[in-house]
Design a protein around this motif. Structure first.
Motif, PDB file in Angstrom:
ATOM      1  N   ILE A  57      31.450  38.248  19.057  1.00  0.00           N
ATOM      2  CA  ILE A  57      30.350  37.302  18.938  1.00  0.00           C
ATOM      3  C   ILE A  57      30.372  36.440  20.188  1.00  0.00           C
ATOM      4  N   ILE A  58      29.360  36.527  21.042  1.00  0.00           N
ATOM      5  CA  ILE A  58      29.333  35.776  22.285  1.00  0.00           C
ATOM      6  C   ILE A  58      28.645  34.443  22.028  1.00  0.00           C
ATOM      7  N   VAL A  59      29.413  33.376  21.987  1.00  0.00           N
ATOM      8  CA  VAL A  59      28.847  32.038  21.850  1.00  0.00           C
ATOM      9  C   VAL A  59      29.236  31.237  23.085  1.00  0.00           C
ATOM     10  N   LEU A  60      30.507  30.938  23.202  1.00  0.00           N
ATOM     11  CA  LEU A  60      31.084  30.274  24.361  1.00  0.00           C
ATOM     12  C   LEU A  60      32.524  30.726  24.472  1.00  0.00           C
ATOM     13  N   ASN A  61      33.098  30.537  25.636  1.00  0.00           N
ATOM     14  CA  ASN A  61      34.495  30.933  25.782  1.00  0.00           C
ATOM     15  C   ASN A  61      35.397  30.263  24.762  1.00  0.00           C
ATOM     16  N   GLU A  62      35.086  29.001  24.408  1.00  0.00           N
ATOM     17  CA  GLU A  62      35.983  28.277  23.522  1.00  0.00           C
ATOM     18  C   GLU A  62      35.849  28.710  22.072  1.00  0.00           C
ATOM     19  N   SER A  63      34.900  29.623  21.748  1.00  0.00           N
ATOM     20  CA  SER A  63      34.743  30.056  20.360  1.00  0.00           C
ATOM     21  C   SER A  63      35.951  30.852  19.883  1.00  0.00           C
ATOM     22  N   LEU A  64      36.509  31.689  20.802  1.00  0.00           N
ATOM     23  CA  LEU A  64      37.708  32.430  20.408  1.00  0.00           C
ATOM     24  C   LEU A  64      38.905  31.536  20.646  1.00  0.00           C
ATOM     25  N   ARG A  65      39.212  30.717  19.718  1.00  0.00           N
ATOM     26  CA  ARG A  65      40.282  29.780  19.900  1.00  0.00           C
ATOM     27  C   ARG A  65      40.817  29.324  18.589  1.00  0.00           C
TER      28      ARG A  65
ATOM     29  N   ARG B 123      37.098  17.906  17.077  1.00  0.00           N
ATOM     30  CA  ARG B 123      38.259  18.324  17.873  1.00  0.00           C
ATOM     31  C   ARG B 123      38.017  19.639  18.604  1.00  0.00           C
ATOM     32  N   ALA B 124      37.080  20.444  18.101  1.00  0.00           N
ATOM     33  CA  ALA B 124      36.843  21.760  18.692  1.00  0.00           C
ATOM     34  C   ALA B 124      36.349  21.681  20.130  1.00  0.00           C
ATOM     35  N   VAL B 125      35.622  20.609  20.466  1.00  0.00           N
ATOM     36  CA  VAL B 125      35.072  20.496  21.824  1.00  0.00           C
ATOM     37  C   VAL B 125      35.656  19.300  22.567  1.00  0.00           C
ATOM     38  N   LEU B 126      36.706  18.701  22.043  1.00  0.00           N
ATOM     39  CA  LEU B 126      37.223  17.458  22.610  1.00  0.00           C
ATOM     40  C   LEU B 126      37.793  17.662  24.013  1.00  0.00           C
ATOM     41  N   VAL B 127      38.619  18.688  24.201  1.00  0.00           N
ATOM     42  CA  VAL B 127      39.205  18.934  25.527  1.00  0.00           C
ATOM     43  C   VAL B 127      38.114  19.262  26.541  1.00  0.00           C
ATOM     44  N   LEU B 128      37.115  20.024  26.114  1.00  0.00           N
ATOM     45  CA  LEU B 128      36.009  20.370  27.008  1.00  0.00           C
ATOM     46  C   LEU B 128      35.203  19.125  27.363  1.00  0.00           C
ATOM     47  N   TYR B 129      35.048  18.207  26.424  1.00  0.00           N
ATOM     48  CA  TYR B 129      34.362  16.938  26.691  1.00  0.00           C
ATOM     49  C   TYR B 129      35.124  16.130  27.742  1.00  0.00           C
ATOM     50  N   PHE B 130      36.450  16.088  27.610  1.00  0.00           N
ATOM     51  CA  PHE B 130      37.260  15.378  28.600  1.00  0.00           C
ATOM     52  C   PHE B 130      37.079  15.982  29.999  1.00  0.00           C
ATOM     53  N   LYS B 131      37.113  17.299  30.050  1.00  0.00           N
ATOM     54  CA  LYS B 131      37.128  17.958  31.359  1.00  0.00           C
ATOM     55  C   LYS B 131      35.754  18.006  32.017  1.00  0.00           C
ATOM     56  N   TYR B 132      34.734  18.316  31.240  1.00  0.00           N
ATOM     57  CA  TYR B 132      33.425  18.570  31.847  1.00  0.00           C
ATOM     58  C   TYR B 132      32.470  17.382  31.780  1.00  0.00           C
TER      59      TYR B 132
ATOM     60  N   ILE C 143      30.322  26.341  14.400  1.00  0.00           N
ATOM     61  CA  ILE C 143      29.030  25.681  14.573  1.00  0.00           C
ATOM     62  C   ILE C 143      29.045  24.700  15.741  1.00  0.00           C
ATOM     63  N   THR C 144      30.119  23.902  15.881  1.00  0.00           N
ATOM     64  CA  THR C 144      30.128  22.859  16.902  1.00  0.00           C
ATOM     65  C   THR C 144      30.015  23.406  18.328  1.00  0.00           C
ATOM     66  N   PRO C 145      30.727  24.473  18.716  1.00  0.00           N
ATOM     67  CA  PRO C 145      30.505  25.011  20.065  1.00  0.00           C
ATOM     68  C   PRO C 145      29.078  25.501  20.286  1.00  0.00           C
ATOM     69  N   ILE C 146      28.429  26.025  19.222  1.00  0.00           N
ATOM     70  CA  ILE C 146      27.029  26.444  19.358  1.00  0.00           C
ATOM     71  C   ILE C 146      26.154  25.229  19.652  1.00  0.00           C
ATOM     72  N   LEU C 147      26.431  24.116  18.964  1.00  0.00           N
ATOM     73  CA  LEU C 147      25.667  22.892  19.206  1.00  0.00           C
ATOM     74  C   LEU C 147      25.898  22.384  20.625  1.00  0.00           C
ATOM     75  N   ARG C 148      27.138  22.456  21.087  1.00  0.00           N
ATOM     76  CA  ARG C 148      27.439  22.002  22.450  1.00  0.00           C
ATOM     77  C   ARG C 148      26.746  22.863  23.495  1.00  0.00           C
ATOM     78  N   ALA C 149      26.538  24.132  23.166  1.00  0.00           N
ATOM     79  CA  ALA C 149      25.909  25.049  24.123  1.00  0.00           C
ATOM     80  C   ALA C 149      24.432  24.745  24.336  1.00  0.00           C
ATOM     81  N   GLN C 150      23.825  23.990  23.403  1.00  0.00           N
ATOM     82  CA  GLN C 150      22.428  23.615  23.588  1.00  0.00           C
ATOM     83  C   GLN C 150      22.332  22.610  24.737  1.00  0.00           C
ATOM     84  N   GLU C 151      21.137  22.484  25.291  1.00  0.00           N
ATOM     85  CA  GLU C 151      20.904  21.513  26.351  1.00  0.00           C
ATOM     86  C   GLU C 151      19.998  20.414  25.834  1.00  0.00           C
ATOM     87  N   CYS C 152      20.387  19.162  26.073  1.00  0.00           N
ATOM     88  CA  CYS C 152      19.597  18.039  25.595  1.00  0.00           C
ATOM     89  C   CYS C 152      19.685  16.907  26.596  1.00  0.00           C
ATOM     90  N   GLY C 153      18.773  15.973  26.498  1.00  0.00           N
ATOM     91  CA  GLY C 153      18.718  14.831  27.397  1.00  0.00           C
ATOM     92  C   GLY C 153      17.296  14.354  27.560  1.00  0.00           C
TER      93      GLY C 153
END
Length: 725
Positions: free
Chosen positions: A323-331, A40-49, A186-196
């Protein structure tokens, strides 16, 4: 009641006075909460981006999902109590839950449909369908097991382990918050990685895959402890009995609606022909509390927007925080558990005792009223923050407007004349400070240097453009299309313009170099916050240009026409700021999080305590289901406002929600004033006593009738004897 007894091993083995089976349940709950809140921590960001939905669509689907998660507990409770039992219900729905998490992880793999290998899915339908199926399965699973796991853990204790049972529920609550806290860091840190495989993108598959793996672990751990559990067989569902009794009372009242039938004190009394008076009295107590629940969904309407609107608000703010991870970390799910674990003991040990010492009767309903007011205050804070954000946002052209910026690529100053007698002086290798807005599609531009040149420009409506004026003003002028929205996810949009007459290569670490033709421009690249080094090469020569970026900015870097490689080569590069970085600091969100969490402690924790104390002994689950239903209704209200209101200004929407909650708070305070607190145990005991007295009276009457019959029988015998004589 039939019971499946735990194994002999489980009966004998205890750790620190607790059944061994408890530890499997606690680990299961921690992993399950990690899985749910991590997803749920990255769900809205997944929808939008990833799915490319707008803010309203993302908010609507998010709250639909949350509402389903709080509707399905009713289904889970009915299935567990009436059919499968708690153990099997947890097993089967956990499998459904795991499949849903796996479906979410698969839906986020962009390479599945990325046939042209550009990093963007070509068949978005596949990803949307997979994600919706996944979310439905997750809602069914997490909601279905919600009322079962805690109750199943409580079943493991015997009557002599009441103290251990209370401690278990405290540890159980800590596991919920611990799993929530860790997963949303942890989940926003994982999302911040780049993969593909072909192109690197934000790693949503990893951000969803790890919660899926944790759900598998939760299921395996729970199954491993199977032989140690105390498993009570289903014995019927009190919720169904309540529904049947209420239905019969309504139907019976409708049948006897004629005025010739005497009125009864309460409409539930019409069920007395079929149902026990004690059950009817218990339902009356439940309905009295449920009536108080009517205004409560509005609190959850505001509360659950921490995970949607407030998250989107954070993406437009400066994220240079502790702690600078992503904007959504402070939430919501990071700050909220920390504040809860801090505020609950402070409220119980300091605030409430102080209020009591002051002689104030701070009843549970008064606490809930204050909690609702604090939530409204949190949204007022959010509105004030949004006003500051709106001040810092650029003004983009409307559909009937065009915007233009001019860039002097030469080493000589230029004088420019534009429509409406607008005159500009452009220094060498510099751009105009602001974008100029025009309503016409065609404008006349005159440029004076050593020679004068006048040309007609055709602008595009609804677009920002930059006019590139070369060193030789008589050469071709270029119009470039600029970004017309703030870069997403806190990234920065960057492009280079080569003012020289020779081509160069521009690259950043880990990326392929981009060839820049003479007097031409590159496409935009997305750069993350922090210091980035650009390398400019021509043959064997190179120049490193370093720049620190904030959040959400856009820059055009001009390589001067007089550029030369060397130690001071960076001085021959000019930075043109097209969009300013986010300037409103994310720390300004702290007050709104503090007030919403303080409101949650006073409203939610107190509300659960109040509901438990006012519920009959066998209907606490019914009130729990009613409480969860208010959460679901609150999320549906968000959907209605997001889809129907269509308020253009976000700060105005925050004010609307705050105003609605204050109005509801006023009505709730009136309802609370007239509410009379009950003691369900005393009422139940009184009814049981009356029932026992009725039984005694009936027994005494039967004895008296029996004695009377015996006397009459003896008299008849005497009469018969006399007749025979």
């Amino acid at each position: 009641m039939h019971v499946i007894a735990p194994s002999a091993f489980a009966q004998d083995v205890a750790v620190c006075g607790y059944p061994l089976s408890i530890f499997f349940i606690v680990v299961n709950e921690f992993c399950e909460r990690f899985s749910y809140y991590g997803m749920r921590a990255v769900l809205v960001l997944y929808f939008k981006y990833f799915l490319r939905w707008d803010d309203d669509m993302s908010t609507s689907i998010y709250h639909t999902f949350v509402a389903l998660c709080y509707l399905t507990p009713i289904l889970g409770a009915i299935v567990a109590d009436s059919w499968l039992g708690k153990f099997k219900t947890i097993i089967y729905l956990s499998i459904v839950y795991t499949l849903g998490q796996v479906a979410m992880a698969v839906s986020a793999i962009h390479d599945i449909t990325d046939t042209d290998k550009d990093g963007t899915p070509d068949d978005m339908t596949f990803h949307v369908v997979m994600s919706m199926v996944g979310l439905f399965l997750i809602a069914l699973g997490t909601g279905g097991i919600k009322p079962c796991v805690a109750a199943f853990g409580g079943d493991q204790f015997s009557d002599s382990q009441e103290k251990q049972r209370r401690t278990f529920f405290s540890v159980f609550y800590l596991c919920i918050n611990g799993g929530s806290l860790l997963s949303t860091i942890i989940t926003p840190i994982l999302r911040a990685q780049e993969c593909g495989i072909h192109t690197k993108q934000s790693c949503y598959p990893l951000a969803f895959g790890v919660p899926a793996a944790l759900m598998v672990v939760a299921l395996v751990v729970f199954i491993v402890g199977s032989g140690m559990y105390y498993k009570a067989e289903p014995q019927g569902n009190i919720m169904m009995d309540v529904c049947r009794c209420i239905g019969f009372a309504i139907k019976n009242r409708y049948r006897h609606r004629s005025g010739r039938y005497p009125k009864r004190q309460h409409w539930m009394d019409w069920a007395e022909e079929k149902y026990d008076k004690l059950l009817i009295a218990q339902i009356k107590m439940v309905l009295k509390v449920l009536f108080l629940y009517i205004p409560l969904p509005m609190f959850w309407t505001l509360f659950d927007q921490k995970g949607s609107r407030w998250t989107l608000q954070a993406t437009t703010m400066d994220g240079n925080f502790v702690i600078i991870v992503l904007n959504e970390s402070l939430r919501e799910r990071t700050v909220n558990p920390i504040l809860i674990l801090t505020l609950v003991p402070i409220m119980d040990s300091v605030i409430y005792p102080l209020i009591k010492k002051c002689g104030l009767n701070f009843t549970p309903l008064k606490r809930m009223t204050v909690g609702m007011f604090l939530a409204a205050l949190a949204f007022v804070c959010a509105a004030l923050v949004q006003v500051e954000i709106d001040k810092s946002l650029p003004t983009f052209p409307s559909a009937s407007q065009s915007q233009l910026k001019l860039l002097n690529m030469g080493a000589e100053p230029l004088k420019v004349k534009l429509p409406d007698n607008v005159q500009l002086e452009l220094p060498p290798n510099q751009a105009s400070e602001q974008y100029l807005t025009f309503g016409e599609e065609e404008i006349i531009v005159s440029v004076e240097s050593r020679v004068g040149v006048t040309r007609a420009l055709f602008l595009t409506k609804g677009v920002r453009e930059t006019l590139l004026l070369p060193a030789n003003i008589s050469s071709e002028w270029l119009l470039t299309e600029d970004v017309k929205a703030k870069p997403q996810q806190g990234n920065n949009a960057v492009r280079f313009i080569n003012g020289m007459l020779t081509g160069v290569n521009v690259s950043i670490a880990g990326a392929e170099p981009t060839l820049l033709e003479p007097e031409y421009y590159s496409n935009y690249s997305q750069i993350k916050t922090g210091i980035t080094t650009f390398t400019i090469r021509s043959g064997s020569e190179s120049c490193d240009y370093r720049r620190e970026f904030g959040f959400g900015s856009s820059y055009t870097f001009l390589i001067h026409s007089t550029f030369k490689f060397g130690p001071s080569c960076h001085e021959s590069i000019s930075a043109v700021e097209d969009i300013k970085p986010n300037s409103v600091h994310m720390a300004l969100q702290i007050p709104q999080y503090f007030f919403i969490t303080a409101g949650e402690v006073m409203f939610s924790v107190t509300g659960l305590e109040f509901s438990y104390s006012q519920a009959p002994s066998n209907m606490k689950a019914v009130l729990q289901a009613g409480w969860l239903l208010t959460v679901a209704i609150g999320n549906f209200i968000v959907l209605i406002v997001a889809e129907l209101a269509k308020i253009p200004e976000q700060w105005a929407e925050y004010v609307l929600f705050a105003s609605l909650l204050i109005a509801v708070c006023f009505f709730f305070s009136i309802m609370a004033y007239f509410y009379t607190y009950m003691d369900p145990a005393e009422i139940e005991a009184q009814f049981k006593k009356n029932v026992d007295d009725d039984k005694d009276d009936r027994a005494l009457k039967q004895k008296m009738n029996f004695a009377k019959d015996s006397v009459e029988s003896d008299d008849e015998k005497d009469e018969n004897k006399q007749t025979q004589l």
